[in-house]
Design a protein around this motif. Structure first.
Motif, PDB file in Angstrom:
ATOM      1  N   GLU A   1       0.815  -1.218   0.000  1.00  0.00           N
ATOM      2  CA  GLU A   1       0.000   0.000   0.000  1.00  0.00           C
ATOM      3  C   GLU A   1       0.846   1.266   0.000  1.00  0.00           C
TER       4      GLU A   1
ATOM      5  N   GLY B   1      -8.699  -7.603   4.861  1.00  0.00           N
ATOM      6  CA  GLY B   1      -8.882  -6.233   4.417  1.00  0.00           C
ATOM      7  C   GLY B   1      -7.545  -5.544   4.265  1.00  0.00           C
TER       8      GLY B   1
ATOM      9  N   THR C   1      -3.817  -0.984   5.902  1.00  0.00           N
ATOM     10  CA  THR C   1      -3.942   0.405   6.362  1.00  0.00           C
ATOM     11  C   THR C   1      -5.253   0.650   7.094  1.00  0.00           C
ATOM     12  N   ASP C   2      -6.213  -0.243   6.944  1.00  0.00           N
ATOM     13  CA  ASP C   2      -7.485  -0.155   7.663  1.00  0.00           C
ATOM     14  C   ASP C   2      -7.508  -1.089   8.867  1.00  0.00           C
ATOM     15  N   THR C   3      -7.155  -2.355   8.662  1.00  0.00           N
ATOM     16  CA  THR C   3      -7.311  -3.355   9.716  1.00  0.00           C
ATOM     17  C   THR C   3      -6.285  -3.208  10.838  1.00  0.00           C
TER      18      THR C   3
ATOM     19  N   ARG D   1      -7.001  -0.261  13.341  1.00  0.00           N
ATOM     20  CA  ARG D   1      -8.162  -0.565  14.183  1.00  0.00           C
ATOM     21  C   ARG D   1      -7.810  -1.609  15.243  1.00  0.00           C
TER      22      ARG D   1
END
Length: 231
Positions: A15, A214, A217-219, A222
C-alpha cells in the motif's frame, strides 16, 4: 509477560507502492526469481542482479510509510510490554514510520555485503559489478539481502521472541515461505494467541486463531486501537 511479536511481509508495504513478487506488471514480473534472487543467479549474471536491486532502491526511496507502519510504531511506543517487529521486507518503511529495533530477517536494500569476507556496510544508491569490499578489498560486493536458498538472519533471536509471545500477529505474509511460514506454529506451542492480517487468507490461515481480512492500512490501525484501549 504480554509480549507482542509481529511478523510483516510484502503486503504491508504494497500500500506504499512497493510491489510483491506475485504482482503483475512490477519489477518482479520482469524477471525470473531464480535470475535475480538466488546466489546462482548472481554468479551467472551479477550485472543483471545489481541492476535489479539498484532499481528496487530507487523505488523504495520514493515510498512513504503508511497507516499500518505508523500504527505498529504507535503500538510499540504505547504498549506496556515489549513489541518485537520482525519483517521479511528489505525496505526501511517500519523505521521511517517510527518503529525501533526492527529485525530484518531478509536483510535490507540499504546494506552491502562482501561475498568473500562477509563484511557489511551501507550500500551506495547504485552498486556495480566488481565493487570492492572496504574491509578486504575483494571485488565481491553484493546486496545484503537474503536470497532464496540462503538462511535468513537473526533466527536465534526470532525464535526467542516467539517462545515469549503473548500475541503473535502476521501481517501481509503469503504463508508460503519457510521458515517464516512456521512461526505461527512456534508461537502457538508457547501459548500465544495468533492472528493473521491479509487481503485474502494465506495458505496457512487455518493455523491462526483469528484471521482479519482487508487492507492493512485499515485493519491494523483498528486492531492497535482496540489493543491499546484495553490497557
Amino acid at each position: 509477560m504480554e509480549k507482542i511479536v509481529i511478523l510483516t511481509g510484502a503486503g504491508i508495504s504494497a500500500e506504499s507502492g512497493l510491489g510483491t513478487f506475485r504482482d503483475e506488471g512490477g519489477l518482479w514480473a520482469q524477471h525470473r526469481i531464480e535470475d535475480v534472487a538466488t546466489p546462482e543467479g548472481f554468479a551467472r549474471d551479477p550485472a543483471l542482479v545489481h541492476g535489479f536491486y539498484n532499481a528496487r532502491r530507487v523505488q523504495a526511496a520514493k515510498a512513504q510509510p503508511n497507516a499500518a507502519h505508523e500504527a505498529l510504531a504507535r503500538l510499540q511506543q504505547d504498549w506496556p510490554d515489549e513489541v518485537a517487529i520482525i519483517t521479511q521486507n528489505v525496505d526501511s518503511l517500519h523505521e521511517a514510520g517510527g518503529s525501533r529495533n526492527v529485525i530484518h530477517m531478509h536483510g535490507t536494500l540499504a546494506g552491502a555485503l562482501c561475498a568473500a569476507c562477509e563484511h557489511r556496510w551501507l550500500s551506495p544508491p547504485e552498486m556495480a559489478v566488481g565493487e570492492s569490499c572496504p574491509a578486504c578489498a575483494a571485488p565481491a560486493a553484493r546486496p545484503d539481502v537474503v536470497w532464496f536458498g540462503e538462511m535468513p538472519y537473526h533466527m536465534d533471536a526470532i525464535y526467542d521472541h516467539l517462545a515469549e509471545a503473548w500475541i503473535f500477529a502476521a501481517i501481509g505474509t503469503s504463508g508460503q515461505v519457510y521458515p517464516a511460514a512456521a512461526f505461527v506454529h512456534e508461537a502457538s506451542l508457547s501459548g500465544a494467541r495468533t492472528v493473521e492480517f491479509n487481503l485474502t487468507p494465506s495458505d496457512g490461515a487455518s493455523s491462526f486463531d483469528e484471521v482479519i481480512l482487508g487492507p492493512a492500512t485499515d485493519t491494523v490501525p483498528r486492531w492497535v486501537d482496540k489493543l491499546l484501549s484495553q490497557r
